[in-house]
Design an enzyme around this catalytic site. Structure first.
Site, PDB file in Angstrom:
ATOM      1  N   LYS A  52      40.136  51.339  42.885  1.00 13.49           N
ATOM      2  CA  LYS A  52      41.303  51.411  43.769  1.00 13.49           C
ATOM      3  C   LYS A  52      41.997  52.769  43.623  1.00 13.49           C
ATOM      4  CE  LYS A  52      41.774  46.429  43.697  1.00 13.49           C
ATOM      5  NZ  LYS A  52      42.302  45.261  42.983  1.00 13.49           N
ATOM      6  N   GLN A  96      46.907  43.572  38.812  1.00 13.39           N
ATOM      7  CA  GLN A  96      45.518  43.106  38.785  1.00 13.39           C
ATOM      8  C   GLN A  96      45.408  41.733  38.110  1.00 13.39           C
ATOM      9  OE1 GLN A  96      42.823  44.746  40.270  1.00 13.39           O
ATOM     10  NE2 GLN A  96      41.787  42.827  39.802  1.00 13.39           N
ATOM     11  N   ASP A 119      49.092  42.854  48.250  1.00  8.61           N
ATOM     12  CA  ASP A 119      48.074  41.814  48.030  1.00  8.61           C
ATOM     13  C   ASP A 119      48.376  40.574  48.879  1.00  8.61           C
ATOM     14  OD1 ASP A 119      45.917  42.366  46.462  1.00  8.61           O
ATOM     15  OD2 ASP A 119      46.895  41.891  44.556  1.00  8.61           O
TER      16      ASP A 119
END
Ligand code: NDP
Length: 295
Positions: A52, A96, A119
């Protein structure tokens, strides 16, 4: 033989569009920024965070990579999230998953500024998806699946989509996304899971199958009707002594058998995976645009 749906090629198309948007934002004095927070040293999570960060840099975004020790407390992590919420140079924040055991993941997600929750896991964004409010953020993997279907010219409206899996990360948001009264949606959606009866009969009635259950090669030819479109979200490790690492990655679909029956199918790797990260970048640009209201 099925047509191969090339996720890498579609992701490149997305990046080409994003590069133009980024240039436009930079021309107005704003550089989109993404912060990725990793707690602990899980190798798979570390690899995801690295890719990422690399993609942010390739696109010329402001990238913040926060690597915290596995012993980080809930309080410490909440303090980092609060700081990133306040940081005007950061438009998207991602913590994460999965965090270490002492961390309450739900509480961390709720602490994110929903306007920076790229997200799409914050309850505010889940609600916006349910309401069809396009200012919200949709989780990246479902968004990537939808985009793949659209880019491949698959008729979603009116089609019967069977989603295997009901997680909050893939199955549920994908079902909500594809049943919306909107372009690229209007599907008739069925969701099946580990308690579903007559699963093969249900999947055989699908025009489009999306497998997201985390079971290697679960979807066999008997689950698929001739001419169906098959999207394989699964990423599973299977032992392979001939591979350098001793394993290889396979999807939830028995690719070789299903490819003989389907009209089109995604490979693993190279299908949904590259689209997930492309959609993360797209969500970050969207967050930047929305936070910089006049742009
Ligand atoms: P979860 O484990 O959170 O959810 C799995 C779902 O599949 C559950 O709803 C479960 O049912 C259902 N399920 C499990 N076994 C069966 C079965 N035998 N028959 C029917 N349903 C079953 O997984 P995720 O949604 O997080 O991920 C799914 C897969 O997608 C994984 O392989 C993951 O690695 C991959 N993934 C890939 C991404 C990408 O970028 N390509 C991103 C995210 C995930 P129940 O609810 O009843 O337990």
């Amino acid at each position: 033989m099925a047509e191969l749906i090339d996720g890498r090629a579609v992701a490149e198309k997305v990046y080409a569009e994003l590069r133009q948007e980024i240039a436009d934002l930079k021309g107005r004095g704003v550089t989109p920024g993404l912060a990725v927070v990793l707690v602990g040293d899980d190798p798979a999570s570390r690899a995801y965070v690295r890719s990422k960060d690399k993609m942010c840099r390739d696109l010329g975004l402001h990238s913040v990579k926060l690597e915290l020790p596995a012993t980080t407390t809930q309080e410490d992590l909440l303090a980092h999230v609060a700081e990133l919420n306040r940081d005007a140079a950061v438009h998207g924040i991602l913590v994460q998953s999965p965090p270490p055991k002492q961390i309450d993941e739900g509480a961390i997600v709720r602490a994110l500024d929903p306007a920076k929750d790229v997200d799409g896991f914050h309850p505010g964004n889940v609600a916006k998806l349910a309401f069809g409010d396009v200012s919200g953020f949709v989780p990246c993997t479902p968004l990537g699946c939808q985009r793949l279907l659209i880019e491949c010219g698959v008729e979603i409206a009116g089609s019967h989509v069977v989603v295997l899996g009901r997680s909050m990360i893939v199955g549920k948001p994908l079902a909500m996304l594809l049943m919306q009264k909107a372009n690229g949606a209007n599907a008739t959606v069925t969701v099946v899971h580990s308690r579903s009866r007559h699963l093969p009969e249900i999947t055989r009635s699908a025009d489009i199958i999306v497998a997201a259950i985390g079971q290697a090669h679960f979807v066999q030819a008997e689950h698929v009707r001739s001419g169906a479109i098959v999207i394989d979200v699964g990423i599973n490790r299977v032992d392979d002594p001939t591979a350098a690492r001793g394993y290889r990655l396979v999807g939830d679909v028995a690719f070789d058998k299903v490819a003989r029956k389907a009209a089109a199918i995604t490979p693993v790797p190279g299908g949904v995976g590259p689209m997930t990260i492309a959609m993360l970048m797209a969500n970050t640009i969207k967050a930047c645009r929305q936070l910089s209201l006049s742009l």
